[in-house]
Structure formats: C-alpha cells, structure tokens
Design an enzyme around this catalytic site. Sequence first.
Site, PDB file in Angstrom:
ATOM      1  N   TYR A  56       0.831  -1.206   0.000  1.00 24.32           N
ATOM      2  CA  TYR A  56       0.000   0.000   0.000  1.00 24.32           C
ATOM      3  C   TYR A  56       0.866   1.257   0.000  1.00 24.32           C
ATOM      4  CZ  TYR A  56      -2.872   3.765   1.895  1.00 24.32           C
ATOM      5  OH  TYR A  56      -3.481   4.975   2.106  1.00 24.32           O
ATOM      6  N   GLN A 161     -16.432   6.436   1.395  1.00 22.31           N
ATOM      7  CA  GLN A 161     -15.288   6.355   0.496  1.00 22.31           C
ATOM      8  C   GLN A 161     -15.456   5.072  -0.316  1.00 22.31           C
ATOM      9  OE1 GLN A 161     -11.417   4.909   1.952  1.00 22.31           O
ATOM     10  NE2 GLN A 161     -10.630   6.952   1.443  1.00 22.31           N
ATOM     11  N   LYS A 163     -13.770   2.509  -2.711  1.00 24.82           N
ATOM     12  CA  LYS A 163     -12.484   2.048  -3.217  1.00 24.82           C
ATOM     13  C   LYS A 163     -12.636   1.552  -4.655  1.00 24.82           C
ATOM     14  CE  LYS A 163      -9.950   2.441   0.586  1.00 24.82           C
ATOM     15  NZ  LYS A 163      -8.789   3.362   0.667  1.00 24.82           N
ATOM     16  N   ASP A 193     -12.005   6.759  -4.372  1.00 23.55           N
ATOM     17  CA  ASP A 193     -10.607   6.563  -3.990  1.00 23.55           C
ATOM     18  C   ASP A 193      -9.944   5.525  -4.883  1.00 23.55           C
ATOM     19  OD1 ASP A 193      -8.180   6.453  -2.770  1.00 23.55           O
ATOM     20  OD2 ASP A 193      -8.900   5.659  -0.860  1.00 23.55           O
ATOM     21  N   GLU A 218      -9.994  10.980  -4.809  1.00 21.88           N
ATOM     22  CA  GLU A 218      -8.922  10.852  -3.827  1.00 21.88           C
ATOM     23  C   GLU A 218      -7.780  10.008  -4.386  1.00 21.88           C
ATOM     24  OE1 GLU A 218      -8.272   9.191   0.747  1.00 21.88           O
ATOM     25  OE2 GLU A 218     -10.292   9.635   0.017  1.00 21.88           O
ATOM     26  N   ASP A 241      -3.763  11.790  -0.991  1.00 16.87           N
ATOM     27  CA  ASP A 241      -3.674  10.852   0.127  1.00 16.87           C
ATOM     28  C   ASP A 241      -2.252  10.308   0.210  1.00 16.87           C
ATOM     29  OD1 ASP A 241      -3.901   8.848   2.041  1.00 16.87           O
ATOM     30  OD2 ASP A 241      -5.784   8.068   1.308  1.00 16.87           O
ATOM     31  N   LYS A 265      -3.033  10.582   7.130  1.00 19.07           N
ATOM     32  CA  LYS A 265      -2.867   9.552   8.143  1.00 19.07           C
ATOM     33  C   LYS A 265      -1.814   9.976   9.163  1.00 19.07           C
ATOM     34  CE  LYS A 265      -4.455   5.869   5.136  1.00 19.07           C
ATOM     35  NZ  LYS A 265      -5.073   6.820   4.187  1.00 19.07           N
ATOM     36  N   ALA A 294      -3.659   4.078   8.689  1.00 16.34           N
ATOM     37  CA  ALA A 294      -3.726   2.996   7.719  1.00 16.34           C
ATOM     38  C   ALA A 294      -4.527   1.819   8.271  1.00 16.34           C
ATOM     39  CB  ALA A 294      -2.312   2.561   7.334  1.00 16.34           C
ATOM     40  N   TRP A 320     -11.296   7.999   9.610  1.00 15.12           N
ATOM     41  CA  TRP A 320     -11.463   6.592   9.251  1.00 15.12           C
ATOM     42  C   TRP A 320     -10.694   5.740  10.244  1.00 15.12           C
ATOM     43  CZ3 TRP A 320      -8.575   2.285   8.220  1.00 15.12           C
ATOM     44  CH2 TRP A 320      -9.280   1.183   7.707  1.00 15.12           C
TER      45      TRP A 320
END
Length: 367
Positions: A56, A161, A163, A193, A218, A241, A265, A294, A320
Amino acid sequence: MKIAEIQLFQHDLPVVNGPYRIASGDVWSLTTTIVKIIAEDGTIGWGETCPVGPTYAEAHAGGALAALEVLASGLAGAEALPLPLHTRMDSLLCGHNYAKSALDIAVHDLWGKRLGVPVHELLGGALTDSVSSYYSLGVMEPDEAARQALEKQREGYSRLQVKLGARPIEIDIEAIRKVWEAVRGTGIALAADGNRGWTTRDALRFSRECPDIPFVMEQPCNSFEDLEAIRPLCHHALYMDEDGTSLNTVITAAATSLVDGFGMKVSRIGGLQHMRAFRDFCAARNLPHTCDDAWGGDIVSAACTHIASTVLPRLMEGAWLAQPYVAEHYDAENGVRIEGGRIRVPQGPGLGLTIDPERFGPPLFSA
C-alpha cells in the site's frame, strides 16, 4: 520527565469478514506494532503503527519493528516530550515516519496521564465531544457496493469512500454510478478513492464520464506528477492521500493549488506533533481533510480521534478507523467505537485507554 525504558510488541489483527480489498491487493490479516514507553516515575505511554501490508505504501510490519529497534536503542534517558523526542529520533534515523509515529503517540499518552488530561487538551483542545467517521467500501462488484452504501448511510455515516482501481475503468464507473443512485438525496458525501490504481488516462475518463455525480477524487494516480497532469482537466475536486508523505509535500501541494483537500494519516506524517502542524496549516489555507490511519487497534484509533476532535468542524471530513474490521479491543471498556457514524472523543487521561501491561505478552525488544 525522561524515558527509562521502551518495549516493543507485535500483535496480529485478522480482518473481520475479510478480505478488505483495495487497488494494491487483498488484506486478510495484519501485524500491528505496539510501543510501550516507561518513564522514570513509572508512568506508561502506549503507541501503535500498523501498515496495510507491504504494497500500500513504503511501510511494512517488519520495517516498523526494525526501525523502532534502532530508535528505542537511542532514546533511553531522552526527554519524554514531543519536540525533544522528534529531534532525537531524527538524529538517530532518517525518514521512517510510520515508525516514529508510534513513539510520538506513546509520548502524548504518557504526558496526558502524567498531567491528568486527555490528549486532545495537549493538542489545543477539543471542539466537539464526538467526531464524524466515514465508511470505506472496498473494491467490490457495483451492485454490492450500492447495497452496502445504502446500508451504511442508514447506519448514520455521513460520508462514504468508494475504493476503486485495479480493474477495467468501465466497472469503476458503473460502481460509482450505482452507489450514487442508491444514496442520492440522502445528503451523504462521496469520495472516489483510486488508491494510486489508475493511469492518468483512466482517471480523466472517470471524471469526464461522471460530471453529474458530486464526489471528490482521492489519490487517483500514483505520483505527484500524475496529479499535476490531470489537475487542470478534472471535472471534480482532487484530494491527495498517499503522496502526502510530509509537511513539505503538503505545503507544496497547497501552495500550487494542486489539490482541494487531503486524506491524511497520523502515521504517514510522523505522529500527532506533525499532524497538529498539518491541521493548523490546512486551517490557514481553508482546506478540508480527514484524520485517519492505515490500520490498527484502539491505540492508533484513539490518537486519530483525539486529533480529529481539534479540527475545525467545517474542515473535518471524518476520521477513518479500522475498528469495524478488528474483532477485539485492547481495552474492553474504553476501546474506541463507531456508533451511528460517530466516535465519542475519549475523556480519560492520555489516550483514555486502560491497557493491561501484559496484554501483548513478552516484549520482542526492550531498551
């Protein structure tokens, strides 16, 4: 107050109803790294960092432990205060914000306990007693995404959000359209996102074919340069992000009007000390943002909630947390919970958690 000892632990967090699917891959279980700082007077502070696997971002569980071993070895006797701590950490190890974040959180927890105040007071003071959360729909079939979107809206979430990425762009377009059809008229906000999973070509097509849907895009593409390329051609607001890896990057992105907001984050930027500076910069530039991490358990969730409570409500896009995907709480009574789409801000000293010192077994490393 000085640091007497630092202990490091690791703990497995299986994903509830896994996998959690994002553009970079499927997540079934993650290893979180826990920091325990013991001060000279015996006060304990807890910290945590939990990368979402090794693909990631430039972070992984093995790297977190290795970096924290280097840092812990040089911090015995150091001042247990955020600014001196960061100065010392930077003299010991270049980069590795995600590892430094765990120590930063632990020091904030320690000082809150020592002073008898919640961490949000150390960060300037809470502006609310509960923080809005948002729900992240993993990469899934369009009909299922629409079903879950409506379900989460009914549970009380005010932002979703969605994905996307790592599949034909036509399916992503279908997914966002079906989600919008399901929640249209409810007032819920949407973020599309891509998690760096689109080419610039596909990102532009996605925006051009959905001009009627009010979402923010995003981190659709992989790099800062990709965002620069698509920015003037997008029909939607653009959020950064994964590329927001430092205060310097954030300042550059805002100063050049590259983005309209951030998904940020705590671990990526290096902890609550840097997150506080990020918060104030965004307030000065009138830029909305999230306060996330994360992954992780109650420790990092509490840290995100504390800093989120200090953000101007009109700029707060939500916090989140991985909590819906984590089966256990480190503190059964005070663990951080999302209820009705909101998170109660902890009011106890420090992070507001009471964790059994033996909760994570014997330390893997101690210095």
